[in-house]
Design a protein around this motif. Structure first.
Motif, short mmCIF file in Angstrom:
data_model
loop_
_atom_site.label_atom_id
_atom_site.label_comp_id
_atom_site.label_asym_id
_atom_site.label_seq_id
_atom_site.Cartn_x
_atom_site.Cartn_y
_atom_site.Cartn_z
N THR A 59 0.82 -1.22 0.00
CA THR A 59 0.00 0.00 0.00
C THR A 59 0.85 1.27 0.00
O THR A 59 0.32 2.38 0.11
N PHE A 60 2.16 1.12 -0.08
CA PHE A 60 3.09 2.25 -0.11
C PHE A 60 2.99 3.11 1.14
O PHE A 60 3.18 4.33 1.10
N THR A 61 2.69 2.47 2.26
CA THR A 61 2.59 3.19 3.53
C THR A 61 3.60 2.69 4.55
O THR A 61 3.51 3.03 5.73
N ALA A 62 4.55 1.88 4.13
CA ALA A 62 5.52 1.31 5.06
C ALA A 62 6.34 2.41 5.73
O ALA A 62 6.71 3.41 5.11
N LEU A 63 6.62 2.22 7.01
CA LEU A 63 7.53 3.08 7.75
C LEU A 63 8.84 2.33 7.97
O LEU A 63 8.95 1.13 7.70
N ALA A 64 9.84 3.03 8.45
CA ALA A 64 11.15 2.42 8.63
C ALA A 64 11.13 1.30 9.66
O ALA A 64 12.02 0.44 9.66
N ASN A 65 10.14 1.31 10.55
CA ASN A 65 10.05 0.25 11.56
C ASN A 65 9.02 -0.82 11.20
O ASN A 65 8.60 -1.59 12.05
N ASP A 66 8.59 -0.84 9.94
CA ASP A 66 7.64 -1.85 9.48
C ASP A 66 8.25 -3.24 9.65
O ASP A 66 9.31 -3.52 9.08
N ARG B 268 -0.13 3.07 -8.77
CA ARG B 268 -0.28 3.53 -7.40
C ARG B 268 0.91 4.33 -6.89
O ARG B 268 0.91 4.77 -5.74
N VAL B 269 1.93 4.51 -7.71
CA VAL B 269 3.07 5.32 -7.28
C VAL B 269 3.74 5.91 -8.51
O VAL B 269 3.77 5.30 -9.58
N THR B 270 4.28 7.09 -8.35
CA THR B 270 4.97 7.77 -9.43
C THR B 270 6.43 7.33 -9.48
O THR B 270 7.08 7.19 -8.44
N TYR B 271 6.94 7.12 -10.68
CA TYR B 271 8.36 6.79 -10.82
C TYR B 271 9.21 7.83 -10.10
O TYR B 271 9.00 9.04 -10.21
N GLY B 272 10.20 7.37 -9.37
CA GLY B 272 11.12 8.26 -8.68
C GLY B 272 10.65 8.77 -7.34
O GLY B 272 11.41 9.45 -6.64
N ALA B 273 9.40 8.47 -6.97
CA ALA B 273 8.90 8.91 -5.66
C ALA B 273 9.69 8.25 -4.55
O ALA B 273 10.20 7.13 -4.70
N ASP B 274 9.78 8.94 -3.41
CA ASP B 274 10.53 8.38 -2.29
C ASP B 274 10.02 6.99 -1.92
O ASP B 274 10.81 6.06 -1.67
N ARG B 275 8.70 6.82 -1.89
CA ARG B 275 8.13 5.56 -1.44
C ARG B 275 8.01 4.52 -2.55
O ARG B 275 7.42 3.45 -2.34
N GLN C 108 21.68 0.67 14.60
CA GLN C 108 22.86 -0.11 14.98
C GLN C 108 24.09 0.23 14.16
O GLN C 108 25.21 -0.02 14.59
N ASN C 109 23.89 0.78 12.98
CA ASN C 109 25.00 1.06 12.08
C ASN C 109 25.01 2.54 11.73
O ASN C 109 24.22 2.99 10.90
N PRO C 110 25.88 3.32 12.33
CA PRO C 110 25.90 4.78 12.09
C PRO C 110 26.29 5.15 10.66
O PRO C 110 26.11 6.30 10.27
N ASN C 111 26.81 4.19 9.90
CA ASN C 111 27.22 4.48 8.52
C ASN C 111 26.13 4.24 7.50
O ASN C 111 26.33 4.53 6.32
N LEU C 112 24.98 3.71 7.94
CA LEU C 112 23.88 3.48 7.01
C LEU C 112 23.07 4.77 6.83
O LEU C 112 22.72 5.42 7.81
N VAL C 113 22.78 5.09 5.60
CA VAL C 113 21.98 6.27 5.28
C VAL C 113 20.59 5.82 4.86
O VAL C 113 20.45 4.92 4.02
N GLN C 114 19.56 6.43 5.44
CA GLN C 114 18.19 6.07 5.14
C GLN C 114 17.77 6.59 3.78
O GLN C 114 18.30 7.60 3.28
N ASN C 115 16.81 5.91 3.13
CA ASN C 115 16.24 6.41 1.89
C ASN C 115 15.43 7.69 2.17
O ASN C 115 14.80 7.82 3.23
N PRO C 116 15.42 8.64 1.25
CA PRO C 116 14.64 9.87 1.44
C PRO C 116 13.16 9.54 1.69
O PRO C 116 12.62 8.58 1.13
N GLY C 117 12.53 10.35 2.52
CA GLY C 117 11.11 10.20 2.76
C GLY C 117 10.77 9.32 3.94
O GLY C 117 9.60 9.20 4.31
N TYR C 118 11.78 8.69 4.52
CA TYR C 118 11.55 7.81 5.67
C TYR C 118 12.24 8.34 6.92
O TYR C 118 12.33 7.70 7.91
#
Length: 480
Positions: A90-97, A451-458, A470-480
């Motif tokens: 449903t394109f509603t996932a959060l980072a803690n899903d 249900r989603v546009t190409y290139g959208a964050d989600r 746990q890993n300070p070197n990991l970068v999150q995807n935009p929008g999350y």
């Protein structure tokens, strides 16, 4: 960063397989706690069983046991929104899903099995023949490449999202840390670029092609173990995603001219329990009712009818206009239930019949139909005009299923090169539906899903919050 439990789970599984004997000898076996990593490579028999153990890891129920394919298709324009899978469909996932976290963890746990084998085999060279050592290594590299292909497409934007594919991909973990170094600072790896991930996939698949066998002696092995043609087909797909169309066409052509595979009589054969092992199925993750995946994870469990309803309904696919998907196309008649009436205002709930065996369905990874379409697409892209060979290959797939009264394509059927490419993409949509292709085909051509546009964050999944923490070197995807 990897937890020591991952190592222990894999090693214990591999060693239990390597030391299995008859029931009469149970009392003479060492307890599992006494087994070591070295036991898995103690002799030729245990090395062989440890190699087979990589395929057991590939069955991870949260990943290529079937869920990774589902996570592509439930975000495409061929299914109704599926709320069963957390926020993925449903394109509603959060980072803690938790479903997203399970997918990421499942993929990397499977990777651990291949990395462990590739790390330990060189330490035990000479215990099997050089030919077998090369084959087992090739199988491990094929498995690793396959897993990274799905990870990078789930958690990163498509290859051509930036001009040089320099946008964030996933973590390239190529070793199997043990309890002594799993939590070292060196294991807190950053995300590699998408280009770097694809380069590793290419390297692994080229190495696999060089060392894998062309075939195996039994029908089960021909489908469930990696072969040169399995690696060639997957690499031809990778080349398409990278826009390397000449390379994709050439590699798919090698599979075609090899003559080891052919289209089945009907499109239902590769998805029928009695005929999962067939010349069209180049490679599948082989599941069964007593092995992974199981309840709430298997393809058949989600796609088949469950007490009159399914977790994933496919009405948008069933309602593709008859001008594109004829009412008596065999894929509609044999692989949909019930057969929906395109354009009907109140169509019933439609389910695919590709998966109907609950936990026993194989997860299809590479089929000969895809190989034909891979070469067709590659040729169509590089041709200055309309490629007649691409038209012929397209007809091979289309003619098996289209109504007899519908004419085959000719070069004159296409006014432009783009019209032929679009016809090939439509055929991919019709033929490879619900096998994990549609959403990625849309994204690599920079086209929107319904249900989603190409290139959208989600449009891509978040990196799990627990790993970011746990890993300070990991970068999150935009929008999350």
């Amino acid at each position: 960063m990897f937890r020591t439990s991952t190592l222990r789970q894999f090693v214990l599984c591999a060693l239990l397989m390597a030391t299995a004997t008859s029931c009469d000898d149970v009392l003479d076996q060492d307890p599992p706690a006494a087994l070591t990593q070295e036991d898995a490579f103690a002799n030729a028999d245990r090395i062989q069983k440890t190699a087979i153990g990589m395929y057991d890891q590939l069955q991870n129920p949260e990943f290529l046991g079937g869920r990774a394919l589902i996570y592509s298709d439930v975000r495409s324009d061929d299914t109704n929104p599926a709320s069963f899978f957390g926020g993925i469909g449903t394109f509603t996932a959060l980072a803690n899903d938790p479903t997203v976290t399970a997918a990421w963890t499942g993929g990397y746990r499977s990777l651990y099995g291949a990395n462990f084998f590739l790390q330990e085999m060189p330490k035990n060279t000479g215990k099997v023949s050089a030919e077998l050592e090369a084959q087992y290594t090739g199988e491990a590299k094929f498995i690793r490449a396959l897993l990274y292909f799905h990870l990078v497409n789930l958690f990163a934007q498509p290859y051509n999202f930036t001009a040089d594919a320099s946008h964030p991909g996933v973590v390239l973990q190529l070793t199997a840390p043990d309890a002594s170094n799993a939590f070292d600072a060196t294991q807190a790896k950053p995300r590699s670029t998408v280009r770097e991930v694809y380069t590793q996939i290419e390297t692994d698949l080229n190495d696999a092609i060089a060392s894998l066998p062309e075939t195996y002696p039994t029908p089960f092995e021909k489908t469930a173990r990696a072969t040169k043609d399995a690696a060639r087909t997957l690499l031809s797909r990778v080349y398409l995603y990278e826009g390397k169309y000449s390379e994709a066409a050439a590699l798919a052509g090698t599979v075609i001219t090899g003559g080891r595979h052919s289209l089945a009589a009907t499109p239902a054969v590769p998805f029928t329990l009695a005929t999962f092992q067939n010349p069209e199925s180049i490679f599948s993750v082989a599941n069964n009712v007593s092995d992974n995946p199981n309840t709430n994870n298997a393809l058949g469990q989600h796609y088949r009818s469950r007490a009159g309803s399914g977790d994933i309904s496919v009405n948008p696919y069933a309602l593709i206009p008859v001008a594109q998907f004829p009412a008596d196309d065999r894929r509609r008649l044999l692989l949909l239930s019930p057969t929906a009436i395109p354009g009907a205002a109140n169509s019933p709930l439609v389910l695919t019949q590709k998966y109907k065996e609950a936990s026993a369905d194989y997860a299809p990874i590479a089929r000969y139909a895809e190989t034909l379409l891979n070469r067709a697409e590659g040729l169509a892209q590089v041709a200055t005009g309309i490629s007649s060979e691409a038209v012929t290959l397209l007809n091979q797939v289309r003619d098996r299923s289209k109504p007899a009264a519908t004419a085959s394509y000719t070069v004159a059927s296409f006014a432009t090169k783009q019209a032929l490419i679009d016809a090939i993409l439509l055929e991919r949509r019709l033929e490879l539906a619900f096998e994990g292709h549609r959403y990625y085909d849309l994204m690599r051509y920079k086209r929107n899903s319904s249900r989603v546009t190409y290139g959208a964050d989600r449009a891509i999944l978040p990196i799990p919050l627990v790993d970011i923490q746990q890993n300070p070197n990991l970068v999150q995807n935009p929008g999350y």
